[in-house]
Design a protein around this motif. Structure first.
Motif, PDB file in Angstrom:
ATOM      1  N   GLY A   1     -30.373  22.367 -27.453  1.00 50.23           N
ATOM      2  CA  GLY A   1     -30.878  21.432 -26.463  1.00 50.23           C
ATOM      3  C   GLY A   1     -31.741  22.124 -25.422  1.00 50.23           C
ATOM      4  O   GLY A   1     -32.814  21.624 -25.047  1.00 50.23           O
ATOM      5  N   GLN A   2     -31.294  23.284 -24.968  1.00 50.32           N
ATOM      6  CA  GLN A   2     -32.071  24.045 -23.991  1.00 50.32           C
ATOM      7  C   GLN A   2     -33.365  24.556 -24.614  1.00 50.32           C
ATOM      8  O   GLN A   2     -34.419  24.572 -23.963  1.00 50.32           O
ATOM      9  N   LEU A   3     -33.298  24.971 -25.886  1.00 50.73           N
ATOM     10  CA  LEU A   3     -34.500  25.425 -26.575  1.00 50.73           C
ATOM     11  C   LEU A   3     -35.510  24.290 -26.713  1.00 50.73           C
ATOM     12  O   LEU A   3     -36.722  24.490 -26.542  1.00 50.73           O
ATOM     13  N   GLY A   4     -35.020  23.084 -27.019  1.00 52.61           N
ATOM     14  CA  GLY A   4     -35.921  21.936 -27.127  1.00 52.61           C
ATOM     15  C   GLY A   4     -36.629  21.636 -25.820  1.00 52.61           C
ATOM     16  O   GLY A   4     -37.826  21.310 -25.811  1.00 52.61           O
ATOM     17  N   ARG A   5     -35.898  21.750 -24.690  1.00 55.10           N
ATOM     18  CA  ARG A   5     -36.543  21.529 -23.394  1.00 55.10           C
ATOM     19  C   ARG A   5     -37.547  22.628 -23.077  1.00 55.10           C
ATOM     20  O   ARG A   5     -38.605  22.369 -22.483  1.00 55.10           O
ATOM     21  N   ALA A   6     -37.236  23.870 -23.473  1.00 57.02           N
ATOM     22  CA  ALA A   6     -38.136  24.992 -23.189  1.00 57.02           C
ATOM     23  C   ALA A   6     -39.457  24.845 -23.948  1.00 57.02           C
ATOM     24  O   ALA A   6     -40.522  25.203 -23.431  1.00 57.02           O
ATOM     25  N   VAL A   7     -39.400  24.327 -25.161  1.00 55.83           N
ATOM     26  CA  VAL A   7     -40.615  24.176 -25.969  1.00 55.83           C
ATOM     27  C   VAL A   7     -41.585  23.199 -25.322  1.00 55.83           C
ATOM     28  O   VAL A   7     -42.810  23.330 -25.467  1.00 55.83           O
ATOM     29  N   THR A   8     -41.063  22.226 -24.584  1.00 54.97           N
ATOM     30  CA  THR A   8     -41.937  21.220 -23.979  1.00 54.97           C
ATOM     31  C   THR A   8     -42.591  21.704 -22.687  1.00 54.97           C
ATOM     32  O   THR A   8     -43.452  21.008 -22.142  1.00 54.97           O
ATOM     33  N   THR A   9     -42.208  22.880 -22.169  1.00 57.32           N
ATOM     34  CA  THR A   9     -42.815  23.400 -20.948  1.00 57.32           C
ATOM     35  C   THR A   9     -44.131  24.102 -21.264  1.00 57.32           C
ATOM     36  O   THR A   9     -44.459  24.362 -22.439  1.00 57.32           O
ATOM     37  N   ARG A  10     -44.871  24.403 -20.233  1.00 56.44           N
ATOM     38  CA  ARG A  10     -46.166  25.069 -20.396  1.00 56.44           C
ATOM     39  C   ARG A  10     -46.008  26.436 -21.060  1.00 56.44           C
ATOM     40  O   ARG A  10     -46.708  26.764 -22.026  1.00 56.44           O
ATOM     41  N   SER A  11     -45.075  27.240 -20.569  1.00 54.45           N
ATOM     42  CA  SER A  11     -44.869  28.576 -21.137  1.00 54.45           C
ATOM     43  C   SER A  11     -44.301  28.504 -22.543  1.00 54.45           C
ATOM     44  O   SER A  11     -44.706  29.269 -23.434  1.00 54.45           O
ATOM     45  N   GLY A  12     -43.353  27.586 -22.773  1.00 51.30           N
ATOM     46  CA  GLY A  12     -42.791  27.448 -24.112  1.00 51.30           C
ATOM     47  C   GLY A  12     -43.820  27.000 -25.124  1.00 51.30           C
ATOM     48  O   GLY A  12     -43.836  27.483 -26.270  1.00 51.30           O
ATOM     49  N   GLY A  13     -44.708  26.087 -24.739  1.00 52.67           N
ATOM     50  CA  GLY A  13     -45.778  25.667 -25.645  1.00 52.67           C
ATOM     51  C   GLY A  13     -46.713  26.802 -25.998  1.00 52.67           C
ATOM     52  O   GLY A  13     -47.164  26.916 -27.148  1.00 52.67           O
ATOM     53  N   ALA A  14     -47.014  27.665 -25.014  1.00 57.36           N
ATOM     54  CA  ALA A  14     -47.879  28.816 -25.291  1.00 57.36           C
ATOM     55  C   ALA A  14     -47.212  29.778 -26.265  1.00 57.36           C
ATOM     56  O   ALA A  14     -47.871  30.332 -27.163  1.00 57.36           O
ATOM     57  N   LEU A  15     -45.908  29.989 -26.118  1.00 54.67           N
ATOM     58  CA  LEU A  15     -45.193  30.871 -27.045  1.00 54.67           C
ATOM     59  C   LEU A  15     -45.161  30.282 -28.453  1.00 54.67           C
ATOM     60  O   LEU A  15     -45.300  31.020 -29.449  1.00 54.67           O
ATOM     61  N   MET A  16     -44.978  28.968 -28.581  1.00 55.28           N
ATOM     62  CA  MET A  16     -44.999  28.331 -29.898  1.00 55.28           C
ATOM     63  C   MET A  16     -46.373  28.476 -30.550  1.00 55.28           C
ATOM     64  O   MET A  16     -46.485  28.789 -31.746  1.00 55.28           O
ATOM     65  N   ALA A  17     -47.428  28.268 -29.777  1.00 59.51           N
ATOM     66  CA  ALA A  17     -48.782  28.434 -30.318  1.00 59.51           C
ATOM     67  C   ALA A  17     -49.007  29.872 -30.774  1.00 59.51           C
ATOM     68  O   ALA A  17     -49.657  30.121 -31.801  1.00 59.51           O
ATOM     69  N   ARG A  18     -48.458  30.832 -30.035  1.00 58.12           N
ATOM     70  CA  ARG A  18     -48.607  32.242 -30.425  1.00 58.12           C
ATOM     71  C   ARG A  18     -47.923  32.519 -31.758  1.00 58.12           C
ATOM     72  O   ARG A  18     -48.450  33.266 -32.600  1.00 58.12           O
ATOM     73  N   LEU A  19     -46.765  31.918 -31.982  1.00 55.63           N
ATOM     74  CA  LEU A  19     -46.070  32.120 -33.256  1.00 55.63           C
ATOM     75  C   LEU A  19     -46.863  31.534 -34.417  1.00 55.63           C
ATOM     76  O   LEU A  19     -46.911  32.131 -35.509  1.00 55.63           O
ATOM     77  N   VAL A  20     -47.485  30.384 -34.215  1.00 62.89           N
ATOM     78  CA  VAL A  20     -48.312  29.793 -35.271  1.00 62.89           C
ATOM     79  C   VAL A  20     -49.480  30.714 -35.602  1.00 62.89           C
ATOM     80  O   VAL A  20     -49.801  30.955 -36.780  1.00 62.89           O
TER      81      VAL A  20
END
Length: 663
Positions: A216-235
């Motif tokens: 649940g905490q990971l899901g909220r983190a992905v929706t933040t600005r920093s979390g979205g940038a980290l997800m894009a970096r992994l892609v």
């Protein structure tokens, strides 16, 4: 093994330099104010920050004297203003002291936290306990800081090694050291990004390390600005892994003696696009995303990161290839060294240019270079960069010498000189050709002009050893620059620190000026509000005394910045040995730092006080840009006392003496 040792040394330096980051935004105001005592209970609590912030359900808590939460709903922005946070309070609140604890995330991705109190009716004891540690002094904060260092080092290795192969020497892609370097860079960047994403939730909410696996905490983190940038970096890293595998298969032919294929323009364009996209994932969620001139700061930050990777990662790649042992014909060709030298020069130029802009944007003033942590760290970085430029100049000298030895022009000159020294006698057997001391005496049959034109082995080895030494020095200094750069990204910029201090100064201090009907100043009172109020024991008091059980905290005055006060003075002599000295004071500083408790005294040439004296006022506090005129009536000093002087000193004003003019 050489690659692993070098990377281990890099990470050792990075981990050794990892430190706690400072907050990047600040609380500029609150309603109710810190330490205020209200007659009636408020309907809500509002916080205002120096820049936009984001928050979670538990970002703002209001605790009663019994340590019970009295805000039933989470915080919201006020009228869409992203630099505000407001919570509604329960209907009926008992009298006493309430604690407001907050933790939000600033626009550049760093969490900040704090707490303050207000009272309803009268202050009281409180059972509320809140954490006072910095968000980065926790286990999660320290681990997050270390992983950021690892991510920067992985980016440098990956971008630098790939650029060296695509631009300088394609054959390097078939060598084992370069392949290992690309693998280590990709693994370091990928692993650190995954770990940063898992820790993003606990980092923002002050959770424990074990809560990193809370979905649940990971899901909220992905929706933040920093979390979205980290997800894009992994892609992007997944795409890069596929391309690296494809390029490795193309280079595998070199192991069988075949010449590896030359990268085409399309390969270079794809590589450049992926490198830019990776750099954007940093710029989108860090310092460039907050503050002034964001539209310009974002591309500048991207260029700065890419130049760092091309230069430092390329240096490490070149160093590994120069240290590689093997046949002489498998060494790095001089043409590749020349191409890298030119590319590194351009990268350093971009680093310097973008660094100057970023320094101006984040520091804001010359004074901040010495008065803030960010400024002092930046000065150290500049000093190391100067050493890097010094080492780079020697590397370019060794490169020029090596290239000069293998240039075709020199080969032509050597061959022509050898033909001119051959002589033919008449009537006798041909004389052996005279050999110059620079040529080999017994060349084996079949040696062509190319072999004769090569430089002596001793000279080539000397030049390569010199180049290898200076590249090593440059690479080590470059790692130090990378460490300092990473520390800077986790340190509050000087401009933001100044805005935060100014806001705190306005919130915690004030001045009340009493004037008469004509606007003339009659009385001036300067006060500084404590972040912790005095607590009085009303039950133990009597008609003339109420004991204090705890006192306010005024230690913030010890860190008050220095103020600059200028002064002029004029003494007018009157009949009867009486004089009047008029002193004009002005606080010439900028911002919101007052010249607190500035004292004036009349002294003679020996430093003794001139008495008796009657001042209109001889202790005053001035705000930046404010001035005041003070007068003193005193006896006219005689020759024994020497020249009259005015001594000026204050809480945050250095002691100075001025000699009044006379008339």
């Amino acid at each position: 093994m050489t690659v692993l040792v070098l990377v281990a040394a890099v990470l050792a330096l990075l981990l050794g330099g990892a430190g706690a980051a400072s907050a990047h935004a600040g609380l500029s105001g609150s309603d109710p104010a810190d330490g205020s005592v209200l007659k009636t209970e408020p309907q809500h609590v509002t916080l205002t920050f120096t820049e936009s912030v984001s928050f979670s359900d538990d970002s703002l808590r209001v605790l009663s004297p019994a340590n019970e939460r009295v805000n039933p709903r989470p915080a919201q922005h006020v009228d869409g203003k992203e630099n505000t946070a407001r919570v509604e309070l329960s209907g009926k609140l008992p009298q006493g002291t309430y604690t407001v604890a907050w933790r939000v995330v600033s626009a550049d991705g760093h969490p900040i936290s704090g707490a303050f109190v207000f009272s309803i009716g009268r202050p009281s004891e409180t059972a509320a306990v809140v954490a006072t540690d910095s968000p980065d002094d926790t286990a999660v904060g320290r681990l997050y800081g270390v992983l950021r260092h690892v991510a920067y080092s992985g980016l440098a290795l990956l971008v630098g090694a790939a650029t060296f192969v695509l631009v300088c020497w394609p054959t390097a892609g078939a060598t084992r050291p370069v392949r290992r370097l690309l693998t280590v860079g990709w693994v370091a960047l990928t692993a650190s990004t995954v770990a940063l994403l898992l820790l993003r939730g606990p980092y923002e909410s002050a959770g424990s390390v074990t809560s990193a696996f809370d979905l649940g905490q990971l899901g909220r983190a992905v929706t933040t600005r920093s979390g979205g940038a980290l997800m894009a970096r992994l892609v992007l890293l997944a795409v890069i892994a596929v391309l690296l595998r494809r390029w490795a298969r193309r280079f595998d032919g070199a192991d069988d003696g075949a010449r590896p294929p030359e990268p085409g323009s399309r390969d270079r364009q794809v590589g450049a696009l992926l490198a830019v996209a990776l750099a954007v994932t940093w710029a989108f969620a860090e310092h460039a995303a907050a503050g002034i001139q964001v539209v310009l700061a974002m591309p500048v930050a991207v260029l700065h990161l890419l130049a760092m990777g091309v230069w430092l990662g390329g240096l490490i790649t070149l160093l590994l290839l120069l240290r590689r042992r093997g046949p002489a014909d498998q060494g790095v060709p001089a043409s590749a060294i020349v191409r890298f030298s030119r590319m590194a020069f351009r990268a350093v130029a971009v680093l310097v240019g973008t660094g100057v802009y970023q320094s101006w944007r984040q520091v804001g003033s010359w004074e901040a270079l010495s008065s803030t942590s960010y400024g002092r760290t930046l000065v150290v970085k500049v000093a190391v960069v100067v050493l890097v430029l010094w080492a780079a100049s020697y590397s370019r000298r060794w490169t020029a010498r090596l290239v000069h030895e293998v240039s075709p022009a020199k080969a032509v000159r050597v061959r022509a000189a050898e033909r001119a020294r051959v002589a033919q006698t008449v009537g006798a057997p041909p004389a052996p050709a005279r050999q110059d001391h620079d040529t080999a005496p017994d060349a084996p049959a079949g040696d062509g002009p190319d072999e004769k034109a090569a430089p002596p082995a001793s000279d080539a080895d000397t030049y390569r050893r010199g180049l290898r030494r200076m590249v090593t020095v440059e690479a080590v200094l470059g790692v130090v620059v990378l460490v300092i750069t990473t520390v800077l990204t986790g340190t509050q910029p000087s401009r933001a620190a100044g805005e935060k201090a100014a806001a705190a100064s306005v919130a915690d201090s004030g001045v009340k000026v009493l004037t008469d009907g004509a606007g003339r100043e009659v009385s001036r009172n300067v006060y500084w509000l404590s972040t912790r109020p005095d607590v009085l024991d009303y039950d133990a008091g009597d008609w003339y005394h109420t004991p204090t059980t705890s006192y306010g905290d005024l230690t913030g005055l010890n860190s008050l910045a220095a103020a600059t006060v200028t002064a002029t003075a004029r003494t007018t002599h009157h009949a009867g040995s009486v004089s009047t000295t008029t002193v004009t004071l002005r606080n010439t500083g900028r911002g919101n730092t007052p010249a607190l408790l500035t004292d004036l005294h009349l002294v003679d040439g020996r430093g003794a006080p001139v008495l008796p004296v009657r001042w209109s006022d001889n202790q005053i506090s001035l705000w930046p840009g404010e001035s005041a005129v003070l007068t003193a009536e005193h006896r006219t000093t005689g020759p024994s006392g020497g020249a009259l002087r005015v001594r000026i000193s204050g809480w945050n004003t250095p002691t100075t003496h001025i000699t009044p003019s006379t008339r």
